[in-house]
Design an enzyme around this catalytic site. Structure first.
Site, PDB file in Angstrom:
ATOM      1  N   LYS A  13     -24.843 -23.316  31.012  1.00 50.85           N
ATOM      2  CA  LYS A  13     -25.638 -23.667  32.197  1.00 50.85           C
ATOM      3  C   LYS A  13     -25.304 -22.781  33.395  1.00 50.85           C
ATOM      4  O   LYS A  13     -26.200 -22.355  34.114  1.00 50.85           O
ATOM      5  CB  LYS A  13     -25.367 -25.127  32.598  1.00 50.85           C
ATOM      6  CG  LYS A  13     -26.385 -26.087  32.072  1.00 50.85           C
ATOM      7  CD  LYS A  13     -26.247 -27.454  32.726  1.00 50.85           C
ATOM      8  CE  LYS A  13     -24.922 -28.021  32.496  1.00 50.85           C
ATOM      9  NZ  LYS A  13     -24.017 -28.485  33.352  1.00 50.85           N
ATOM     10  N   ARG A  88     -25.547 -36.885  36.656  1.00 55.81           N
ATOM     11  CA  ARG A  88     -24.849 -37.001  35.379  1.00 55.81           C
ATOM     12  C   ARG A  88     -24.862 -38.432  34.868  1.00 55.81           C
ATOM     13  O   ARG A  88     -24.368 -38.694  33.774  1.00 55.81           O
ATOM     14  CB  ARG A  88     -23.408 -36.573  35.571  1.00 55.81           C
ATOM     15  CG  ARG A  88     -23.141 -35.110  35.125  1.00 55.81           C
ATOM     16  CD  ARG A  88     -21.757 -35.053  34.746  1.00 55.81           C
ATOM     17  NE  ARG A  88     -20.997 -33.962  34.309  1.00 55.81           N
ATOM     18  CZ  ARG A  88     -20.759 -32.779  34.798  1.00 55.81           C
ATOM     19  NH1 ARG A  88     -21.408 -32.337  35.812  1.00 55.81           N
ATOM     20  NH2 ARG A  88     -19.885 -31.980  34.257  1.00 55.81           N
ATOM     21  N   ARG A 127     -12.701 -20.478  26.656  1.00 55.08           N
ATOM     22  CA  ARG A 127     -13.028 -20.199  28.056  1.00 55.08           C
ATOM     23  C   ARG A 127     -11.816 -20.170  28.977  1.00 55.08           C
ATOM     24  O   ARG A 127     -11.799 -19.451  29.963  1.00 55.08           O
ATOM     25  CB  ARG A 127     -14.026 -21.259  28.535  1.00 55.08           C
ATOM     26  CG  ARG A 127     -14.777 -20.901  29.773  1.00 55.08           C
ATOM     27  CD  ARG A 127     -16.015 -21.732  29.912  1.00 55.08           C
ATOM     28  NE  ARG A 127     -15.700 -23.097  30.293  1.00 55.08           N
ATOM     29  CZ  ARG A 127     -16.626 -23.973  30.699  1.00 55.08           C
ATOM     30  NH1 ARG A 127     -17.889 -23.622  30.728  1.00 55.08           N
ATOM     31  NH2 ARG A 127     -16.291 -25.182  31.043  1.00 55.08           N
ATOM     32  N   ARG A 129     -10.432 -22.459  31.160  1.00 62.97           N
ATOM     33  CA  ARG A 129     -10.360 -23.097  32.471  1.00 62.97           C
ATOM     34  C   ARG A 129      -9.342 -24.232  32.401  1.00 62.97           C
ATOM     35  O   ARG A 129      -9.028 -24.701  31.305  1.00 62.97           O
ATOM     36  CB  ARG A 129     -11.749 -23.674  32.827  1.00 62.97           C
ATOM     37  CG  ARG A 129     -12.104 -23.569  34.277  1.00 62.97           C
ATOM     38  CD  ARG A 129     -13.571 -23.839  34.486  1.00 62.97           C
ATOM     39  NE  ARG A 129     -13.928 -25.231  34.222  1.00 62.97           N
ATOM     40  CZ  ARG A 129     -15.163 -25.696  34.283  1.00 62.97           C
ATOM     41  NH1 ARG A 129     -16.157 -24.873  34.587  1.00 62.97           N
ATOM     42  NH2 ARG A 129     -15.412 -26.957  34.050  1.00 62.97           N
ATOM     43  N   ARG A 140     -14.678 -34.574  27.856  1.00 67.57           N
ATOM     44  CA  ARG A 140     -15.879 -34.167  28.605  1.00 67.57           C
ATOM     45  C   ARG A 140     -17.119 -34.257  27.721  1.00 67.57           C
ATOM     46  O   ARG A 140     -18.203 -34.607  28.185  1.00 67.57           O
ATOM     47  CB  ARG A 140     -15.690 -32.763  29.166  1.00 67.57           C
ATOM     48  CG  ARG A 140     -14.595 -32.751  30.240  1.00 67.57           C
ATOM     49  CD  ARG A 140     -14.230 -31.357  30.662  1.00 67.57           C
ATOM     50  NE  ARG A 140     -15.321 -30.703  31.315  1.00 67.57           N
ATOM     51  CZ  ARG A 140     -15.603 -29.407  31.194  1.00 67.57           C
ATOM     52  NH1 ARG A 140     -14.857 -28.648  30.439  1.00 67.57           N
ATOM     53  NH2 ARG A 140     -16.618 -28.899  31.821  1.00 67.57           N
TER      54      ARG A 140
HETATM   55  P1  AMP Z   1     -18.820 -29.127  35.683  1.00 68.45           P
HETATM   56  O1  AMP Z   1     -18.344 -27.853  36.298  1.00 68.45           O
HETATM   57  O2  AMP Z   1     -20.234 -29.482  36.077  1.00 68.45           O
HETATM   58  O3  AMP Z   1     -18.611 -29.199  34.205  1.00 68.45           O
HETATM   59  O4  AMP Z   1     -17.936 -30.300  36.317  1.00 68.45           O
HETATM   60  C1  AMP Z   1     -16.522 -30.318  36.151  1.00 68.45           C
HETATM   61  C2  AMP Z   1     -15.995 -31.733  36.366  1.00 68.45           C
HETATM   62  O5  AMP Z   1     -16.348 -32.176  37.684  1.00 68.45           O
HETATM   63  C3  AMP Z   1     -16.580 -32.785  35.428  1.00 68.45           C
HETATM   64  O6  AMP Z   1     -15.886 -32.846  34.225  1.00 68.45           O
HETATM   65  C4  AMP Z   1     -16.437 -34.050  36.265  1.00 68.45           C
HETATM   66  O7  AMP Z   1     -15.097 -34.518  36.268  1.00 68.45           O
HETATM   67  C5  AMP Z   1     -16.724 -33.556  37.672  1.00 68.45           C
HETATM   68  N1  AMP Z   1     -18.174 -33.643  38.022  1.00 68.45           N
HETATM   69  C6  AMP Z   1     -19.033 -32.609  38.311  1.00 68.45           C
HETATM   70  N2  AMP Z   1     -20.255 -33.063  38.603  1.00 68.45           N
HETATM   71  C7  AMP Z   1     -20.200 -34.419  38.503  1.00 68.45           C
HETATM   72  C8  AMP Z   1     -21.160 -35.473  38.661  1.00 68.45           C
HETATM   73  N3  AMP Z   1     -22.442 -35.217  38.980  1.00 68.45           N
HETATM   74  N4  AMP Z   1     -20.726 -36.750  38.476  1.00 68.45           N
HETATM   75  C9  AMP Z   1     -19.440 -37.022  38.163  1.00 68.45           C
HETATM   76  N5  AMP Z   1     -18.503 -36.082  37.967  1.00 68.45           N
HETATM   77  C10 AMP Z   1     -18.861 -34.790  38.139  1.00 68.45           C
END
Ligand code: AMP
Length: 189
Positions: A13, A88, A127, A129, A140
């Site tokens: 994404k 989400r 990756r 991270r 996740r």
């Molecule tokens: P991402 O980079 O979008 O994969 O987000 C990394 C982490 O941030 C996720 O695993 C969640 O812990 C948190 N996170 C990001 N966006 C959201 C959201 N819309 N709702 C809840 N947690 C989020």
């Protein structure tokens, strides 16, 4: 154009979002990026969010909604935006609908990037991270399956959902996305 980009962690994404925002000149709104910035700046919100992020769990809706609402009210969002990693959960999607309805700026399209789980695990493991350890990755993916996948039904019912096959080269996937977005733009003209 106002779009929501949905896909499991590791679907690509972020990479595709960077290409889409360039082509359509829209603002990139990634809640994951915003939370990581808050965490690195060691703000109150950042510290709170990290308790969940480091375990692969979703950050509570009230925190997320506050940062999204604040960001969406900034003037640059009037040229359109791509929401990446938000909503989400169903409550987040409902709150977003309300925010956008109040502004008179509804969504144009919800784009889903589809990638099978085995492929996701392979990509995420490579990756590196901080939240990419095998156990956190598993968490996740579970969070995606249980809390985010129901959004596909939610948006399917509104007629906004378009799904794209996310397996292939970056260029191949981007071509598919453009095909979908051009069709939406033509329909809305
Ligand atoms: P991402 O980079 O979008 O994969 O987000 C990394 C982490 O941030 C996720 O695993 C969640 O812990 C948190 N996170 C990001 N966006 C959201 C959201 N819309 N709702 C809840 N947690 C989020």
């Amino acid at each position: 154009m106002r779009l929501v980009f949905i896909g499991p962690p590791g679907a690509g994404k972020g990479t595709q979002a960077a290409l889409i925002i360039q082509r359509y000149n829209v603002v990139h709104l990634s809640t994951g990026d915003m939370l990581r910035a808050a965490r690195d700046a060691q703000t109150e919100i950042g510290r709170k969010a990290d308790e969940y992020m480091s375990r692969g769990q979703l950050v509570p809706d009230d925190i997320i909604l506050a940062i999204v609402e604040e960001r969406l009210s900034q003037p640059d969002c009037s040229r359109g935006f791509l929401l990446d990693g938000f909503p989400r959960t169903i409550p987040q999607a409902e709150a977003l609908d309300q925010m956008l309805a109040a502004r008179g700026t509804p969504l144009d399209v919800v784009l889903e990037l589809q990638v099978p789980e085995e492929e996701l695990f392979r990509r995420l493991a490579g990756r590196g991270r901080a939240d990419d350890s095998p156990e956190v990755i598993r968490q996740r993916l579970v969070a995606y399956r249980n809390q985010t996948k129901p959004l596909l039904d939610y948006y399917g019912k509104t007629g906004l959902l378009r799904s794209v096959d996310g397996v292939g080269t970056v260029d191949e996937v981007f071509e598919r996305i453009i095909g979908v977005l051009e069709a939406v733009a033509a329909k809305n003209r």
